[in-house]
Design a protein around this motif. Structure first.
Motif, PDB file in Angstrom:
ATOM      1  N   ILE B  45      -1.452 -16.763 -24.366  1.00 18.92           N
ATOM      2  CA  ILE B  45      -2.227 -15.588 -24.786  1.00 18.92           C
ATOM      3  C   ILE B  45      -3.378 -15.318 -23.810  1.00 18.92           C
ATOM      4  O   ILE B  45      -3.514 -14.196 -23.311  1.00 18.92           O
ATOM      5  CB  ILE B  45      -2.703 -15.735 -26.248  1.00 18.92           C
ATOM      6  CG1 ILE B  45      -1.478 -15.660 -27.179  1.00 18.92           C
ATOM      7  CG2 ILE B  45      -3.703 -14.640 -26.608  1.00 18.92           C
ATOM      8  CD1 ILE B  45      -1.785 -15.842 -28.637  1.00 18.92           C
ATOM      9  N   PRO B  46      -4.195 -16.341 -23.469  1.00 16.97           N
ATOM     10  CA  PRO B  46      -5.211 -16.087 -22.440  1.00 16.97           C
ATOM     11  C   PRO B  46      -4.592 -15.643 -21.122  1.00 16.97           C
ATOM     12  O   PRO B  46      -5.120 -14.750 -20.445  1.00 16.97           O
ATOM     13  CB  PRO B  46      -5.898 -17.450 -22.276  1.00 16.97           C
ATOM     14  CG  PRO B  46      -5.609 -18.184 -23.526  1.00 16.97           C
ATOM     15  CD  PRO B  46      -4.294 -17.684 -24.030  1.00 16.97           C
ATOM     16  N   TYR B  47      -3.466 -16.225 -20.777  1.00 17.82           N
ATOM     17  CA  TYR B  47      -2.805 -15.869 -19.518  1.00 17.82           C
ATOM     18  C   TYR B  47      -2.383 -14.408 -19.535  1.00 17.82           C
ATOM     19  O   TYR B  47      -2.652 -13.661 -18.587  1.00 17.82           O
ATOM     20  CB  TYR B  47      -1.605 -16.802 -19.308  1.00 17.82           C
ATOM     21  CG  TYR B  47      -0.730 -16.436 -18.140  1.00 17.82           C
ATOM     22  CD1 TYR B  47      -1.237 -16.392 -16.846  1.00 17.82           C
ATOM     23  CD2 TYR B  47       0.621 -16.146 -18.335  1.00 17.82           C
ATOM     24  CE1 TYR B  47      -0.423 -16.068 -15.779  1.00 17.82           C
ATOM     25  CE2 TYR B  47       1.442 -15.821 -17.274  1.00 17.82           C
ATOM     26  CZ  TYR B  47       0.920 -15.778 -16.001  1.00 17.82           C
ATOM     27  OH  TYR B  47       1.718 -15.456 -14.943  1.00 17.82           O
ATOM     28  N   GLY B  48      -1.750 -13.984 -20.643  1.00 20.39           N
ATOM     29  CA  GLY B  48      -1.301 -12.591 -20.756  1.00 20.39           C
ATOM     30  C   GLY B  48      -2.475 -11.637 -20.737  1.00 20.39           C
ATOM     31  O   GLY B  48      -2.426 -10.564 -20.102  1.00 20.39           O
ATOM     32  N   ALA B  49      -3.585 -12.014 -21.389  1.00 19.19           N
ATOM     33  CA  ALA B  49      -4.777 -11.160 -21.428  1.00 19.19           C
ATOM     34  C   ALA B  49      -5.378 -11.042 -20.032  1.00 19.19           C
ATOM     35  O   ALA B  49      -5.759  -9.946 -19.589  1.00 19.19           O
ATOM     36  CB  ALA B  49      -5.795 -11.749 -22.400  1.00 19.19           C
ATOM     37  N   VAL B  63       4.462 -10.629 -14.254  1.00 15.99           N
ATOM     38  CA  VAL B  63       4.936  -9.918 -15.450  1.00 15.99           C
ATOM     39  C   VAL B  63       6.467  -9.948 -15.502  1.00 15.99           C
ATOM     40  O   VAL B  63       7.070 -10.184 -16.549  1.00 15.99           O
ATOM     41  CB  VAL B  63       4.419  -8.462 -15.444  1.00 15.99           C
ATOM     42  CG1 VAL B  63       5.058  -7.671 -16.572  1.00 15.99           C
ATOM     43  CG2 VAL B  63       2.910  -8.447 -15.598  1.00 15.99           C
ATOM     44  N   PHE B  64       7.075  -9.752 -14.329  1.00 13.89           N
ATOM     45  CA  PHE B  64       8.531  -9.761 -14.234  1.00 13.89           C
ATOM     46  C   PHE B  64       9.100 -11.104 -14.715  1.00 13.89           C
ATOM     47  O   PHE B  64      10.018 -11.155 -15.524  1.00 13.89           O
ATOM     48  CB  PHE B  64       8.921  -9.491 -12.777  1.00 13.89           C
ATOM     49  CG  PHE B  64      10.389  -9.510 -12.512  1.00 13.89           C
ATOM     50  CD1 PHE B  64      11.175  -8.415 -12.811  1.00 13.89           C
ATOM     51  CD2 PHE B  64      10.994 -10.629 -11.956  1.00 13.89           C
ATOM     52  CE1 PHE B  64      12.536  -8.428 -12.556  1.00 13.89           C
ATOM     53  CE2 PHE B  64      12.349 -10.656 -11.703  1.00 13.89           C
ATOM     54  CZ  PHE B  64      13.121  -9.553 -12.006  1.00 13.89           C
ATOM     55  N   VAL B  65       8.508 -12.185 -14.227  1.00 12.89           N
ATOM     56  CA  VAL B  65       9.000 -13.518 -14.590  1.00 12.89           C
ATOM     57  C   VAL B  65       8.861 -13.735 -16.099  1.00 12.89           C
ATOM     58  O   VAL B  65       9.771 -14.256 -16.762  1.00 12.89           O
ATOM     59  CB  VAL B  65       8.254 -14.611 -13.798  1.00 12.89           C
ATOM     60  CG1 VAL B  65       8.581 -15.998 -14.342  1.00 12.89           C
ATOM     61  CG2 VAL B  65       8.618 -14.530 -12.328  1.00 12.89           C
ATOM     62  N   GLY B 116       3.247 -14.351 -23.763  1.00 14.11           N
ATOM     63  CA  GLY B 116       2.642 -13.795 -22.566  1.00 14.11           C
ATOM     64  C   GLY B 116       2.946 -12.314 -22.417  1.00 14.11           C
ATOM     65  O   GLY B 116       2.048 -11.494 -22.176  1.00 14.11           O
ATOM     66  N   THR B 117       4.207 -11.943 -22.584  1.00 13.48           N
ATOM     67  CA  THR B 117       4.610 -10.545 -22.402  1.00 13.48           C
ATOM     68  C   THR B 117       3.934  -9.630 -23.418  1.00 13.48           C
ATOM     69  O   THR B 117       3.402  -8.575 -23.063  1.00 13.48           O
ATOM     70  CB  THR B 117       6.140 -10.413 -22.546  1.00 13.48           C
ATOM     71  OG1 THR B 117       6.760 -11.281 -21.616  1.00 13.48           O
ATOM     72  CG2 THR B 117       6.595  -8.987 -22.304  1.00 13.48           C
ATOM     73  N   PHE B 118       3.962 -10.047 -24.686  1.00 12.13           N
ATOM     74  CA  PHE B 118       3.411  -9.192 -25.737  1.00 12.13           C
ATOM     75  C   PHE B 118       1.895  -9.064 -25.603  1.00 12.13           C
ATOM     76  O   PHE B 118       1.335  -7.990 -25.810  1.00 12.13           O
ATOM     77  CB  PHE B 118       3.759  -9.740 -27.122  1.00 12.13           C
ATOM     78  CG  PHE B 118       5.151  -9.427 -27.586  1.00 12.13           C
ATOM     79  CD1 PHE B 118       5.381  -8.951 -28.872  1.00 12.13           C
ATOM     80  CD2 PHE B 118       6.249  -9.614 -26.756  1.00 12.13           C
ATOM     81  CE1 PHE B 118       6.663  -8.663 -29.310  1.00 12.13           C
ATOM     82  CE2 PHE B 118       7.527  -9.330 -27.186  1.00 12.13           C
ATOM     83  CZ  PHE B 118       7.741  -8.849 -28.463  1.00 12.13           C
ATOM     84  N   THR B 119       1.216 -10.159 -25.253  1.00  8.17           N
ATOM     85  CA  THR B 119      -0.238 -10.093 -25.096  1.00  8.17           C
ATOM     86  C   THR B 119      -0.589  -9.170 -23.939  1.00  8.17           C
ATOM     87  O   THR B 119      -1.475  -8.311 -24.050  1.00  8.17           O
ATOM     88  CB  THR B 119      -0.819 -11.495 -24.833  1.00  8.17           C
ATOM     89  OG1 THR B 119      -0.376 -12.359 -25.860  1.00  8.17           O
ATOM     90  CG2 THR B 119      -2.324 -11.456 -24.811  1.00  8.17           C
ATOM     91  N   HIS B 120       0.139  -9.348 -22.851  1.00 12.30           N
ATOM     92  CA  HIS B 120      -0.100  -8.493 -21.693  1.00 12.30           C
ATOM     93  C   HIS B 120       0.069  -7.020 -22.068  1.00 12.30           C
ATOM     94  O   HIS B 120      -0.761  -6.176 -21.739  1.00 12.30           O
ATOM     95  CB  HIS B 120       0.866  -8.884 -20.563  1.00 12.30           C
ATOM     96  CG  HIS B 120       1.029  -7.812 -19.542  1.00 12.30           C
ATOM     97  ND1 HIS B 120       2.133  -6.998 -19.512  1.00 12.30           N
ATOM     98  CD2 HIS B 120       0.208  -7.396 -18.551  1.00 12.30           C
ATOM     99  CE1 HIS B 120       1.990  -6.128 -18.534  1.00 12.30           C
ATOM    100  NE2 HIS B 120       0.841  -6.351 -17.929  1.00 12.30           N
TER     101      HIS B 120
END
Lengths: 281, 231
Positions: B45-49, B63-65, B116-120
């Motif tokens: 979550i921190p990573y995606g943010a 993001v792709f990965v 990660g994807t959803f948080t981003h």
């Protein structure tokens, strides 16, 4: 709203068209039967060796569902198969007695072996008595992997423990060295390899898997390790839709001199895996 | 179809009767999913943010990965973890194949890309808002990310639910890596597979129903999590 309507309608029509275009049709028509059998016959390649020429000669396709003995019989009981080929005599007799199947015939036999790590911590190498070997495994607190899935191999393993003297109740004792895997033979061999454990296996599956495993045959040749396969038809009186005539033709073929010879001619790594019933008894 | 009704009765019997196998499988399932999703959330979550707010170098590739990671079949993740933990693998010395911890490792990898994807995506949706501008210009990074995550609480709870959903009923890790060992690593989902393989169709329904009941509990907790904090 109306501007979004047309694209959405097209999308819906497209999705429905895609769904319909993939329709598989009624299951392959009259000229096919369903055989419920165990993984050992399918994974070893025996079934394709037997069935491909037969299907070509008769024009009847055979859909093979390879599962454990327990599930194969359950499929027959529910009428989801026409012919059942399994290896657990007590279950087969119960199946016939309950009226789920008819015309049980002996087809072939192979044998079970106890395999384990080459270091053989329980010292069972070369033993001729499978019950004593299991007792030695339990007494030495060596790891043992049990199929634990109600398969023919699992049922046989439990029968063998009955010959293990004071350790006869070992499978239900909750011992932490007795691992109930609840998986097929291949994954159990992998587990035995990884955990350096002993396991009971049919010879065919072991031969097919041994190249990648650090496991050896340690106990073989006990008459209790012989494994007979029986085939039976699903009772057409219980399940009128069963394709009994076509299934009986296959059963006739398997037990005919020609079919028996073909079973005996099957080899894996140059070894005979299944002995025709006619040859062995 | 009668086995469905039998299955419902069976589920009731097992739960009321305190069936050891079923309760153990519930325990294993909850232990693995809660641990794996929590650990993954703490990192992903921190990573995606961070990705969404600051678009660091290699942003698109990362993001792709993450997006591709969501598609990796559970069995492939299971194979990777198996390869790492098997005796011949680089982590074989841990001797942890066929343990709950091995399942957690696999489920961590399943949960991470979803979180990660959803948080981003949630953070990206705030782009151009006064909040986003203020945060990227003014506040310290830690503070900015915390404020942003508080703002996009609802989609993040959805992300956590999706991660739970992927792990809760997965089999690709639990069976090859966990080993489906009775009273050790057998989860509710792998119990269903085993009962099916035994031909016990009615018995297979029971763990399925319990799984759905637990999902109801988790979905309820989600409502509590996304509630606005009273100030």
């Amino acid at each position: 709203m109306s501007r979004a309507f047309l694209p959405l309608l097209l999308l819906a029509v497209g999705a429905i068209a895609l769904f319909v275009s993939g329709y598989d049709g009624p299951a392959a028509g009259e000229r096919s039967i369903t055989l419920a059998t165990t993984t050992s016959t399918e994974n070893s390649g025996l079934l394709s060796h037997l069935l491909e020429p037969w299907s070509e000669a008769t024009g009847i396709q055979v859909k093979v569902i390879a599962v454990g003995t327990g599930r194969a019989l359950a499929l027959g009981e529910r009428g989801d198969a026409d012919l059942v080929l399994v290896h657990a005599r007590s279950r087969e007799d119960a199946f016939i007695a309950a009226g789920h199947g008819i015309d049980r015939r002996d087809v072939m036999w192979n044998d079970f072996v106890i395999v384990g790590p080459p270091s053989d911590p329980a010292g069972i190498r070369g033993m001729r008595d499978a019950g004593k070997a299991l007792a030695a495994i339990a007494a030495n607190r060596a790891l043992f992997v049990s199929r634990g899935d109600d398969s023919g191999t699992h049922i046989r393993e439990l029968e063998l423990w009955a010959h293990a003297g004071v350790y006869a109740n070992y499978p239900s004792s909750g011992a932490d060295t007795y691992l109930k895997a609840g998986q097929g033979m291949g994954p159990c061999l992998t587990m035995a390899d990884q955990r350096r454990a002993y396991v009971l296996t049919d010879r065919g599956t072991f031969l097919a898997a041994r190249r990648t495993k650090d496991l050896e045959v340690l106990v073989e040749g006990d008459p209790h390790l012989r494994n007979a396969y029986g085939a039976m038809l699903v009772n057409p009186q219980r399940h009128p839709h069963a394709r009994t005539d076509a299934a009986r033709r296959l059963l006739d073929h398997l037990t005919s001199p020609e079919g028996q010879a073909r079973i005996g001619a099957f080899r894996m790594d140059g070894e005979v895996l299944f002995h025709p019933h006619a040859a062995g008894d | 179809m009668e086995f469905l009704w039998e299955g419902i009765q069976e589920a009731f019997r097992l739960v009321v009767g305190g069936d050891q196998q079923v309760f153990h499988a519930v325990g294993v399932t909850l232990y693995c999913t809660v641990t794996a999703v929590t650990l993954a959330a703490l990192v992903a979550i921190p990573y995606g943010a961070w990705l969404g707010l600051y678009r660091p170098r290699g942003y698109r590739l990362q993001v792709f990965v993450l997006r591709v990671g969501m598609f990796v079949p559970t069995v492939v993740v299971g194979l990777i973890v198996f390869g790492m933990l098997s005796r011949q693998g680089p982590l074989g010395w841990l001797d942890s194949l066929y343990t709950k911890q091995a399942i957690v490792a696999g489920e961590f990898l399943l949960a991470f890309p979803i979180l990660g994807t959803f948080t981003h995506a949630a953070v990206r949706a705030q782009r151009g808002t006064p909040l986003e501008t203020a945060l990227t210009l003014g506040a310290g990074r830690q503070r900015a990310m915390l404020t942003m995550l508080g703002e996009v609480r609802v989609p993040i709870v959805a992300a956590i639910l999706a991660a739970f959903a992927r792990c809760f009923s997965e089999l690709g890790v639990a069976i090859p890596v966990g080993g489906n060992l009775e009273l050790r690593t057998r989860t509710l989902a792998s119990t269903i597979v085993l009962d099916l393989s035994k031909g016990n169709f009615a018995k297979a329904v029971a763990p399925g129903l319990i799984l759905i009941a637990l999902a109801c509990v988790i979905a309820t907790i989600a409502f509590l999590l996304e509630r606005e904090r009273e100030s």
